[in-house]
Write an enzyme that holds these catalytic residues in place. Structure first.
Site, mmCIF file in Angstrom:
data_model
loop_
_atom_site.group_PDB
_atom_site.id
_atom_site.type_symbol
_atom_site.label_atom_id
_atom_site.label_comp_id
_atom_site.label_asym_id
_atom_site.label_seq_id
_atom_site.Cartn_x
_atom_site.Cartn_y
_atom_site.Cartn_z
ATOM 1 N N PHE A 111 38.957 40.085 41.750
ATOM 2 C CA PHE A 111 37.918 41.030 42.178
ATOM 3 C C PHE A 111 37.007 41.479 41.034
ATOM 4 C CE2 PHE A 111 37.770 45.648 41.507
ATOM 5 C CZ PHE A 111 38.799 45.824 40.608
ATOM 6 N N LYS A 112 37.405 41.250 39.770
ATOM 7 C CA LYS A 112 36.544 41.612 38.642
ATOM 8 C C LYS A 112 35.178 40.912 38.741
ATOM 9 C CE LYS A 112 39.888 43.757 36.083
ATOM 10 N NZ LYS A 112 40.930 43.817 37.101
ATOM 11 N N ASP A 113 35.159 39.750 39.437
ATOM 12 C CA ASP A 113 33.896 39.025 39.617
ATOM 13 C C ASP A 113 32.867 39.846 40.393
ATOM 14 O OD1 ASP A 113 34.747 36.662 38.342
ATOM 15 O OD2 ASP A 113 35.639 35.890 40.186
ATOM 16 N N LEU A 116 31.420 41.910 37.557
ATOM 17 C CA LEU A 116 31.001 41.182 36.347
ATOM 18 C C LEU A 116 29.987 40.093 36.632
ATOM 19 C CD1 LEU A 116 34.279 41.261 34.293
ATOM 20 C CD2 LEU A 116 32.057 42.139 33.571
#
Ligand SMILES: *Cc1c(COP(=O)(O)O)cnc(C)c1O
Length: 495
Positions: A111-113, A116
């Site tokens: 989920f960092k995508d 980011l």
């Protein structure tokens, strides 16, 4: 209405959104918080008609008020494109009565995508708006996931360079392969002989080096960070909760205005804080269910009102939640103290000095929206196994922690409201733990073999992110000692 950003630790002059994004952290060590939470200005009926990019615009324009409409749309278009393997960007999958919001369809399958992939564009736009002429150099220490997501987000973004340091023997083989095969002329990945703390300490030292900053400035560079406390990472995370509500409405799962619950596997408290902001904006959310693994600082905090990091750090199968200081909680503390920077500074300095603080009774009353619980390692594995046996759907370890905690919540409260659960990583990212949980003696297999097996039993195509690194050439093989990090960086920048 213009939103300005204050520090959680002092009443210093509020800054514009683009300045808060550029700075990351306030000079007094505090986090930037919006001076008010804007209300959604589209009806929920309209939401149901919007795609992800349109929803992103409707939400983000309310927070990033010094961006023009064109600038913001440009950032959104560049971020949420074919890097995602589905046009929906975040599909919702219903299994066994729970609505899994799959936040892992971006380039690095976690989920960092979500944040980011847009942060680099928000950052370069902010630089332009503030007449920053220098190239922005992103410096990051990583224990695995953030590094790859940041590399992928910043790769080939004009006006930026990115340098990632990781502990040479402290990340998984797949995580290392993901990073050292990273493409992009502006990327640099360096392994260090040391652990994550050494990498983190080295990076902080470089950030604190005034002389270096001057030298860099003379050559046209300035440092910045892609840290999870940047509001440029927080605001994009509000979007998917609003989008999920619209989609549920469109599919007829809820009526307009009907309240839903949200369950989030939590580490640094960024993702669940975004859900809290969505609720403050007027999205019909009832309870915010905060799920922890065996590092259950937050569960204890919600139960007792005391935050206490003085405890043993447990390594679990959900490593992205192995955290004892949840940085973003500081923002919630500030808000429940009535946006009182003096109070939150006092509590945060108690945390720094003694590792613990206790909130007041009136602050505690404002936490009624939250429910906290945790799942131990056995429960997490059992949740993966039983969901798979019942439905054939495979979830990753972090998502499983949340799923288990939601089950506890439902048993305890008998609350049957529709619940959206943030599914934060693809099971292919944590293949070994997932396959061990399912059982059947896969434990002996090699990592890529295991991924093939997972694809076979789940009927899910192998994500591109894994397929690619199987054969990708190694492009970064620089390894250095922990006291040579500065030279590694200046070498890359040819200073
Ligand atoms: C970072 C991460 C989390 C924790 O999210 P926070 O915003 O830090 O609470 C949970 N799951 C996965 C897979 C992550 O990468």
């Amino acid at each position: 209405m213009e939103i300005r950003y204050n520090s959680t630790r002092s009443k210093s002059a509020p800054v514009k959104a683009s300045e808060a994004i550029l700075r990351g952290l306030s000079e007094d060590g505090g986090l930037f918080v919006p001076d008010s939470i804007p209300a959604l200005d589209v009806s929920v009926d309209k939401l149901a008609e919007m795609d992800y990019q349109q929803t992103a615009y409707e939400v983000m324009k309310l927070f990033l008020t010094d961006f023009t409409g064109e600038e913001l749309k440009d950032c959104i278009t560049k971020a949420y494109d074919e890097k995602f393997d589905t046009e929906e960007i975040v599909p919702i999958v219903e299994k066994d009565g729970v609505y899994y919001l799959e936040l892992f369809h971006g380039a690095t399958i976690a989920f960092k995508d979500m944040a980011l992939s847009i942060l680099p564009h928000l950052l370069t736009t902010s630089a332009k708006k503030n007449h920053v002429k220098n190239e922005i150099v992103i410096l990051t220490a990583t224990s695995g996931d953030t590094g790859k997501a940041a590399l992928s987000g910043f790769a080939d973004v004009e006006g930026t360079r990115i340098i990632v340091f990781y502990p040479k023997n402290g990340v998984s083989p797949i995580q290392e392969k993901q990073m050292i095969t990273q493409k992009g002329k502006n990327t640099c990945v360096v392994g260090i002989h040391g652990n994550f703390d050494d990498a983190q300490t080295g990076v902080k030292k470089i950030f604190g080096d005034r002389k270096l900053a001057e030298e860099m400035d003379a050559k046209g560079f300035q440092l910045s960070s892609a840290n999870s406390i940047n509001i440029g990472r927080l605001v994009p995370q509000i979007v998917y909760y609003v989008y999920a509500y619209g989609q549920l409405l469109k599919e007829g799962k809820i009526k307009a205005g009907e309240k839903i619950n949200v369950t989030v596997p939590t580490g640094n408290f960024g993702n669940i804080l975004a859900a809290y902001y969505a609720k403050q904006m007027g999205l019909p959310i009832d309870r915010l269910i905060c799920a922890s693994n065996e590092n259950k600082v937050l569960y204890d905090f919600f139960r007792t009102g005391t935050y206490d990091r003085n405890r043993e750090f447990v390594l679990t199968s959900s490593p992205s939640m192995d955290i004892l200081i949840s940085s973003n909680l500081e923002r919630l503390i500030y808000h429940i103290a009535g946006n009182d920077a003096d109070k939150s500074r006092e509590l945060m300095s108690a945390l720094t000095q003694g590792g613990t603080y206790t909130i007041t009774e009136s602050m505690k009353e404002k936490l009624a929206d939250f429910y906290g619980n945790y799942a131990n390692e056995d429960e997490t594995a059992e949740t993966i196994r039983s969901l798979y046996e019942k439905t054939g759907y495979v979830i990753d370890t972090h998502t499983a922690v949340a799923s288990c905690v939601y089950e506890k919540y439902r048993k305890e409260t008998k609350d049957t409201k529709l619940t959206v659960l943030a599914s934060t990583a693809s099971p292919f990212k944590f293949t070994r733990s997932v396959m061990e949980a399912i059982g059947g003696g896969y434990g002996q297999m090699e990592d890529f073999e295991l991924a093939d097996k997972l694809s076979e039993i789940s009927g899910v195509t192998m994500p591109k992110a894994i397929e690619e690194i199987r054969t990708a050439p190694v492009l970064h093989n620089h390894v250095c000692e922990k006291d040579e990090m500065k030279q590694a960086m200046t070498g890359f920048l040819s200073l």
